[in-house]
Design an enzyme around this catalytic site. Structure first.
Site, PDB file in Angstrom:
ATOM      1  N   GLU A   1      -5.245  16.460 -22.327  1.00 16.34           N
ATOM      2  CA  GLU A   1      -6.112  16.259 -23.500  1.00 16.34           C
ATOM      3  C   GLU A   1      -5.601  17.011 -24.725  1.00 16.34           C
ATOM      4  OE1 GLU A   1     -10.391  16.222 -21.139  1.00 16.34           O
ATOM      5  OE2 GLU A   1      -9.603  18.082 -21.960  1.00 16.34           O
ATOM      6  N   PRO A   2      -4.408  16.697 -25.199  1.00 17.55           N
ATOM      7  CA  PRO A   2      -3.927  17.409 -26.387  1.00 17.55           C
ATOM      8  C   PRO A   2      -4.652  16.943 -27.646  1.00 17.55           C
ATOM      9  CG  PRO A   2      -2.329  15.745 -25.699  1.00 17.55           C
ATOM     10  CD  PRO A   2      -3.478  15.668 -24.734  1.00 17.55           C
ATOM     11  N   GLY A   3      -5.010  17.858 -28.500  1.00 17.59           N
ATOM     12  CA  GLY A   3      -5.657  17.508 -29.756  1.00 17.59           C
ATOM     13  C   GLY A   3      -4.788  18.000 -30.904  1.00 17.59           C
ATOM     14  N   ARG A   4      -4.762  19.329 -31.036  1.00 19.04           N
ATOM     15  CA  ARG A   4      -4.029  19.934 -32.149  1.00 19.04           C
ATOM     16  C   ARG A   4      -2.565  19.467 -32.200  1.00 19.04           C
ATOM     17  NH1 ARG A   4      -5.441  25.112 -33.975  1.00 19.04           N
ATOM     18  NH2 ARG A   4      -6.421  25.420 -31.947  1.00 19.04           N
TER      19      ARG A   4
ATOM     20  N   CYS B   1     -18.109  30.308 -52.917  1.00 17.64           N
ATOM     21  CA  CYS B   1     -18.689  31.585 -53.329  1.00 17.64           C
ATOM     22  C   CYS B   1     -18.751  32.578 -52.187  1.00 17.64           C
ATOM     23  CB  CYS B   1     -20.063  31.343 -53.934  1.00 17.64           C
ATOM     24  SG  CYS B   1     -19.906  30.417 -55.453  1.00 17.64           S
ATOM     25  N   GLU B   2     -17.607  32.988 -51.737  1.00 22.55           N
ATOM     26  CA  GLU B   2     -17.486  34.046 -50.716  1.00 22.55           C
ATOM     27  C   GLU B   2     -16.158  34.734 -50.908  1.00 22.55           C
ATOM     28  OE1 GLU B   2     -18.279  33.697 -46.585  1.00 22.55           O
ATOM     29  OE2 GLU B   2     -19.794  32.162 -46.944  1.00 22.55           O
TER      30      GLU B   2
ATOM     31  N   GLY C   1      -4.339  22.070 -25.406  1.00 24.92           N
ATOM     32  CA  GLY C   1      -4.038  23.455 -25.754  1.00 24.92           C
ATOM     33  C   GLY C   1      -2.663  23.736 -26.303  1.00 24.92           C
TER      34      GLY C   1
ATOM     35  N   TYR D   1      -8.460  20.188 -36.873  1.00 27.56           N
ATOM     36  CA  TYR D   1      -9.545  21.155 -37.072  1.00 27.56           C
ATOM     37  C   TYR D   1      -9.724  21.575 -38.533  1.00 27.56           C
ATOM     38  CZ  TYR D   1      -9.045  21.316 -32.008  1.00 27.56           C
ATOM     39  OH  TYR D   1      -8.958  20.965 -30.681  1.00 27.56           O
TER      40      TYR D   1
ATOM     41  N   ARG E   1     -10.530  27.397 -41.126  1.00 25.49           N
ATOM     42  CA  ARG E   1      -9.780  28.144 -40.114  1.00 25.49           C
ATOM     43  C   ARG E   1      -9.329  29.535 -40.571  1.00 25.49           C
ATOM     44  NH1 ARG E   1      -5.774  27.042 -37.763  1.00 25.49           N
ATOM     45  NH2 ARG E   1      -6.441  27.463 -35.641  1.00 25.49           N
TER      46      ARG E   1
HETATM   47  N1  LLP Z   1      -9.958  19.650 -23.967  1.00 18.47           N
HETATM   48  C1  LLP Z   1     -11.012  20.470 -24.041  1.00 18.47           C
HETATM   49  C2  LLP Z   1     -11.977  20.488 -22.943  1.00 18.47           C
HETATM   50  C3  LLP Z   1     -11.173  21.311 -25.152  1.00 18.47           C
HETATM   51  O1  LLP Z   1     -12.217  22.125 -25.206  1.00 18.47           O
HETATM   52  C4  LLP Z   1     -10.222  21.264 -26.201  1.00 18.47           C
HETATM   53  C5  LLP Z   1     -10.380  22.117 -27.375  1.00 18.47           C
HETATM   54  C6  LLP Z   1      -9.153  20.379 -26.085  1.00 18.47           C
HETATM   55  C7  LLP Z   1      -9.045  19.588 -24.949  1.00 18.47           C
HETATM   56  C8  LLP Z   1      -8.107  20.244 -27.146  1.00 18.47           C
HETATM   57  O2  LLP Z   1      -7.382  21.414 -27.356  1.00 18.47           O
HETATM   58  P1  LLP Z   1      -6.121  21.424 -28.335  1.00 18.47           P
HETATM   59  O3  LLP Z   1      -5.033  20.570 -27.693  1.00 18.47           O
HETATM   60  O4  LLP Z   1      -6.543  20.853 -29.625  1.00 18.47           O
HETATM   61  O5  LLP Z   1      -5.729  22.838 -28.434  1.00 18.47           O
HETATM   62  N2  LLP Z   1     -11.565  24.873 -33.722  1.00 18.47           N
HETATM   63  C9  LLP Z   1     -10.495  25.608 -33.068  1.00 18.47           C
HETATM   64  C10 LLP Z   1     -10.009  24.925 -31.823  1.00 18.47           C
HETATM   65  C11 LLP Z   1     -11.091  24.723 -30.802  1.00 18.47           C
HETATM   66  C12 LLP Z   1     -10.595  23.996 -29.590  1.00 18.47           C
HETATM   67  C13 LLP Z   1     -11.724  23.658 -28.681  1.00 18.47           C
HETATM   68  N3  LLP Z   1     -11.357  22.911 -27.561  1.00 18.47           N
HETATM   69  C14 LLP Z   1      -9.371  25.831 -34.063  1.00 18.47           C
HETATM   70  O6  LLP Z   1      -9.480  25.403 -35.207  1.00 18.47           O
HETATM   71  O7  LLP Z   1      -8.364  26.458 -33.735  1.00 18.47           O
END
Ligand code: LLP
Length: 443
Positions: A295-298, A366-367, A253, A395, A335
């Site tokens: 669990e960092p993603g972004r 086309c939107e 997050g 994302y 996004r």
């Molecule tokens: N763990 C769980 C259980 C999650 O559901 C998520 C993201 C993460 C970790 C990773 O979160 P992050 O560190 O990336 O914030 N498509 C959306 C974001 C959806 C995130 C869903 N879950 C966007 O483009 O902003």
């Protein structure tokens, strides 16, 4: 406090080179656009590794921390390999993500499988490939998982995903930890789940609790708040069920800087807060220091990515907006149209002109809603200019579509003045590869 890589808007290696063009990873972005065509996703390996190092440094004082990169942000074989090399595990949410990591030759015990509606086949695959943990989301899944594990003579090692009732200030579509959420067990359902695991589901072993509050979060307090709630639960469960749990997964997050207005906290600040909170709860609840999963993603992948586009048509609405259209848009970056997300861009090629103008960067789809950036001031753009949009690592490709039957872009990795394709550009034949025309229509 020292800045961390997620706090910068542009990749670490970005600079203007001697030709006056933007350069990333030592590669001239205009050359990249010429060689590989556009739209083009570019990932800067140095920036990606820098943020990994930031995270590792931030948590070095608590060695029981496991970083699990949330693959949903961007899942490809090469990206997974780099994260594996950096010592990260993987949070996955589908057979596709699990399989990508498996095919990359990564140790599957470093993988965690998440999701609110995992299928029978996906759970089977997870057990067959030996993923380290499954985060069980609901009663239906517990029963299904036990059945599958039993049929294979295996034990499923799980965490319980809970909704701790913490709200955060982010877009409502990307909040997950609030009480009325589709994810996880409500706090009042935890005991029934544990009862079932202890008394009926003999092929399930529970190791700990898991929560995720939301995404693109700037509030630092949510992580300590989560730890407080989960440590309290762990102590209560130990007392009530004599069940010793020692794993806490606090999800991902942490936010990034899409525009100058965004001020995400640093990994170092988050690390210090989390580590201090752990010592506090260990003492307060008299529990064993838990293993912590993040669990960092972004925040891992976003800043390392940019997208290059080529400028095409433009339109000045009389007394209105000037639209400049590029060769991509909502299919390679949904996004802005989904979450009103804002991005910053610069012209990649040298512009002699001092003249700037306020324009709206429109996509090619086309939107009317396919607008990448509203009202941005840039040097006067002409057809053929290359536009570099920042912070598109997370994302974008992972949510890309073939809307309007347009091929998905290629992705390249840049480092030390070298560029390598890590995802091929789709071809027109790729687009039709899955079509079947029944014989009776082939007249
Ligand atoms: N763990 C769980 C259980 C999650 O559901 C998520 C993201 C993460 C970790 C990773 O979160 P992050 O560190 O990336 O914030 N498509 C959306 C974001 C959806 C995130 C869903 N879950 C966007 O483009 O902003």
């Amino acid at each position: 406090m020292t800045k961390s890589t997620n706090q910068s808007l542009k990749p670490t290696t970005l600079r203007v080179n001697n030709s006056g063009n933007l350069e990333i990873g030592g590669c001239d972005t205009v050359d990249l656009a010429n060689i590989y065509d556009t739209p083009l996703y570019v990932i800067d390996e140095k920036t990606l590794r820098n943020i990994c190092h930031d995270y590792k440094k931030a948590f070095e004082k608590y060695p029981k921390t496991h970083m699990m990169y949330a693959s949903k942000a961007l899942c490809t074989g090469a990206v997974s390999k780099i994260l594996d090399e950096e010592g990260f595990g993987f949070d996955t949410v589908s057979a596709g993500e699990i399989y990508t990591i498996y095919k990359a030759g990564i140790d599957m015990t470093h993988v965690l499988f998440n999701g609110n509606n995992k299928t029978y086949e996906e759970l089977e695959l997870a057990l067959d490939l030996g993923v380290g943990r499954i985060s069980a989301d609901n009663f239906f899944e517990l029963a299904l998982l036990n059945e599958i594990a039993q049929s294979k003579g295996k034990t499923a090692d799980i965490l319980l995903r809970i909704t701790p009732g913490i709200e955060c200030h982010t877009h409502e579509y990307i909040q997950t930890g609030h009480l009325d959420s589709k994810f996880g067990f409500d706090m009042t359902q935890i005991d029934s789940a544990i009862d079932l695991i202890l008394n009926e589901y003999k092929n399930i072993k529970l190791h700990g609790l898991h929560a995720h509050i939301g995404s693109q979060i700037f509030e630092t307090s949510i992580f300590p708040d989560e730890i407080e709630i989960m440590a309290r639960e762990i102590a209560r469960i130990e007392e009530k069920f004599e069940l010793h749990l020692n794993e806490i997964n606090i999800g991902g997050g942490l936010g990034v800087k899409y525009t100058p207005k965004d001020v995400p906290p640093s990994t170092f600040e988050i690390g210090e807060l989390i580590i201090n909170k752990i010592s506090e709860v260990v003492e307060k609840y008299n529990i064993e220091p838990p293993t912590i999963f993040l669990e960092p993603g972004r925040s891992i992948i976003s800043t390392s990515g940019v997208t290059l586009y080529t400028v095409g048509s433009s339109k000045q609405v009389p007394h209105g907006t000037k639209y400049v259209a590029v060769d991509g848009g909502m299919a390679d970056n949904p996004r802005p149209s989904m979450y009103q997300a804002e991005y910053v861009a610069e012209v990649a090629n040298k512009k002699e002109t001092d003249k700037t103008e306020k324009v709206t960067i429109a996509g090619r789809y086309c939107e009317s809603g396919d607008i990448l950036i509203k009202d941005i001031t840039l040097p006067e753009l002409e057809e053929g200019d290359v536009l570099c949009v920042y912070n598109t690592g997370a994302y974008n490709y992972s949510m890309a579509s073939n809307y309007n039957r347009v091929q998905k872009p290629a992705m390249i990795l840049v480092n030390d003045s070298k560029s390598e394709v890590i995802v091929k550009r789709e071809t027109l034949d790729d687009l039709t590869a899955h079509d079947i025309i029944p014989d009776r229509l082939k007249k």
